[in-house]
Motif scaffolding. Sequence first.
Motif, PDB file in Angstrom:
ATOM      1  N   VAL A  70      45.748   6.762  22.923  1.00 48.57           N
ATOM      2  CA  VAL A  70      45.946   7.623  24.078  1.00 48.57           C
ATOM      3  C   VAL A  70      47.431   7.929  24.271  1.00 48.57           C
ATOM      4  CG1 VAL A  70      45.617   7.846  26.561  1.00 48.57           C
ATOM      5  CG2 VAL A  70      43.874   6.733  25.173  1.00 48.57           C
ATOM      6  N   ILE A  71      48.254   6.882  24.228  1.00 45.88           N
ATOM      7  CA  ILE A  71      49.691   7.080  24.398  1.00 45.88           C
ATOM      8  C   ILE A  71      50.246   7.934  23.265  1.00 45.88           C
ATOM      9  CG2 ILE A  71      51.926   5.917  24.311  1.00 45.88           C
ATOM     10  CD1 ILE A  71      50.808   3.734  25.994  1.00 45.88           C
ATOM     11  N   THR A  72      49.827   7.632  22.051  1.00 50.49           N
ATOM     12  CA  THR A  72      50.293   8.429  20.911  1.00 50.49           C
ATOM     13  C   THR A  72      49.886   9.884  21.060  1.00 50.49           C
ATOM     14  OG1 THR A  72      50.170   6.507  19.440  1.00 50.49           O
ATOM     15  CG2 THR A  72      50.210   8.673  18.406  1.00 50.49           C
ATOM     16  N   GLY A  73      48.652  10.118  21.548  1.00 51.86           N
ATOM     17  CA  GLY A  73      48.188  11.494  21.746  1.00 51.86           C
ATOM     18  C   GLY A  73      49.033  12.249  22.756  1.00 51.86           C
ATOM     19  N   ILE A  74      49.378  11.605  23.876  1.00 49.20           N
ATOM     20  CA  ILE A  74      50.213  12.241  24.895  1.00 49.20           C
ATOM     21  C   ILE A  74      51.594  12.537  24.324  1.00 49.20           C
ATOM     22  CG2 ILE A  74      51.405  11.879  27.093  1.00 49.20           C
ATOM     23  CD1 ILE A  74      48.481  12.566  27.437  1.00 49.20           C
ATOM     24  N   GLN A  75      52.126  11.591  23.544  1.00 49.39           N
ATOM     25  CA  GLN A  75      53.442  11.809  22.941  1.00 49.39           C
ATOM     26  C   GLN A  75      53.407  12.970  21.935  1.00 49.39           C
ATOM     27  OE1 GLN A  75      53.884   7.734  21.650  1.00 49.39           O
ATOM     28  NE2 GLN A  75      55.427   7.305  23.225  1.00 49.39           N
ATOM     29  N   MET A  76      52.332  13.050  21.175  1.00 46.03           N
ATOM     30  CA  MET A  76      52.207  14.150  20.224  1.00 46.03           C
ATOM     31  C   MET A  76      52.079  15.492  20.947  1.00 46.03           C
ATOM     32  SD  MET A  76      52.517  12.871  17.212  1.00 46.03           S
ATOM     33  CE  MET A  76      53.700  11.815  18.058  1.00 46.03           C
ATOM     34  N   LEU A  98      58.813   0.223  28.274  1.00 49.56           N
ATOM     35  CA  LEU A  98      59.051   0.566  26.872  1.00 49.56           C
ATOM     36  C   LEU A  98      58.318   1.845  26.476  1.00 49.56           C
ATOM     37  CD1 LEU A  98      58.900  -2.909  25.084  1.00 49.56           C
ATOM     38  CD2 LEU A  98      60.893  -1.435  25.345  1.00 49.56           C
ATOM     39  N   ALA A  99      57.105   1.995  26.969  1.00 49.03           N
ATOM     40  CA  ALA A  99      56.343   3.208  26.647  1.00 49.03           C
ATOM     41  C   ALA A  99      57.039   4.442  27.201  1.00 49.03           C
ATOM     42  CB  ALA A  99      54.933   3.103  27.213  1.00 49.03           C
ATOM     43  N   ALA A 100      57.528   4.352  28.431  1.00 49.30           N
ATOM     44  CA  ALA A 100      58.204   5.485  29.058  1.00 49.30           C
ATOM     45  C   ALA A 100      59.504   5.818  28.344  1.00 49.30           C
ATOM     46  CB  ALA A 100      58.468   5.194  30.533  1.00 49.30           C
ATOM     47  N   THR A 101      60.299   4.779  28.014  1.00 49.21           N
ATOM     48  CA  THR A 101      61.581   5.038  27.363  1.00 49.21           C
ATOM     49  C   THR A 101      61.396   5.560  25.938  1.00 49.21           C
ATOM     50  OG1 THR A 101      61.727   2.693  26.746  1.00 49.21           O
ATOM     51  CG2 THR A 101      62.871   3.385  28.739  1.00 49.21           C
ATOM     52  N   ALA A 102      60.381   5.039  25.238  1.00 48.14           N
ATOM     53  CA  ALA A 102      60.104   5.536  23.887  1.00 48.14           C
ATOM     54  C   ALA A 102      59.692   7.005  23.932  1.00 48.14           C
ATOM     55  CB  ALA A 102      59.008   4.703  23.232  1.00 48.14           C
ATOM     56  N   THR A 103      58.888   7.348  24.925  1.00 47.16           N
ATOM     57  CA  THR A 103      58.447   8.736  25.071  1.00 47.16           C
ATOM     58  C   THR A 103      59.629   9.646  25.391  1.00 47.16           C
ATOM     59  OG1 THR A 103      56.288   7.984  25.871  1.00 47.16           O
ATOM     60  CG2 THR A 103      56.873  10.274  26.311  1.00 47.16           C
TER      61      THR A 103
END
Length: 407
Positions: free
Chosen positions: A304-310, A369-374
């Motif tokens: 899900v996170i990867t999809g939003i980032q993509m 970490l998820a927010a900063t990576a994004t």
Amino acid sequence: MHDDEQKEYLEEPLRLFRKKMIPKLPSNIQKRVIGEVERLEELFVDSRAPRFAIIGRRGAGKSTLVNAMFQAPVAEVGAVTAETERGGWHTYKNASQQAIMEVLDTRGFGEGDETRFNQTEEEVWQEALASRYPDAILFLVKAKEVDARVTEDIEQLKKLRKIIKKKHDYLPPVIGIVTQVDELDPVYDTDPPFEKEKIANIEHASEHMKRMLKKHLPEVAGILPVCAYIAFKDGEMVYDRRWKIDELIDFLLEQLPGSTWMQWARITQAKTIQSRIAKTIGKSASAITGGVGAQPIPLADLPVITGIQMSMIAGVAYVSGRKLDRKSMAEFLGAIGANVGTAFAFRQLARSLSKITFPVAGHAISGTLAATATWGLCKAAILYFIEKRPVHEAKEAYKNQSEPPTN
């Protein structure tokens, strides 16, 4: 790749997120995340070409202004097609025949043309506005004519807005544009940047138009002076005397609904606009991934996170005007040292495993970490797709991650 196919890269992750992820989130997180998803949906899913009513007397420079904004001869090469034989809406298209802007036909405005197609001007407007309305009205007046029958034109402008309000319960903002400022004295000062005497005369003309509009239309959004002269040969720009066009493009973004922002960025090719919209996308994507990453659902949130980032990266590429496909996405991820199969997935896996190791604090840590990576991916994508900076700069931006801004 067709525009509809490109939009799939933007929309599909959001659809999956709504269906599979949102129901699993706590209610307090749901509310915050849904707001960000809705913002991205307005940008991605509801995306459409902007609609304007460009009003002005004959010779005010309507076609010239359109060409200047889009840096292409879209208003001079037969790329305008009327939807009905009676006029109404016209669709401007680019070289790929994609609609880039819709304009309400106001020919005859202020010229007493009451016999066109055996209809009054008001009847033509009534018919044209039956199905849709302009997002904004651009009111053009030549710099040398700001004191010539402007009151009469403003009354017609008010009549047009009244019809829109009655039919659609919407009052489009009015932007006054003083055109052809290069023709003001001194006549020898024709090329921007203009000298002090010319600037003073431009300001005088703008102030006069502002007083006239404010007197009869207090809620006018703004007054901007421009020089839109631009020349083309064989479809290529060969002469550019534009002045304040970038400021106009930026100001118009503030008046347009979010559903038109993606197309506005692509068609104007204004980097400041593209970067601004890209950062808006990045902030929303960071808020979503941060909210999801903080939840106690180890590993299950990775796709899900990867999809939003993509989807975010695709959005940045899209506003830049780049043709969007798997190849361009893979090139970008490979260039910055992040790809779904290796380093990128490993970062997400490490983030999720932190929840298992630190069952309480780990949730907040993984969300951050998820927010900063994004946000790091967003900054890298802006440099790569919009700024067209060297690969190593985009890679460095991704490596040196920082927390996304809060406003």
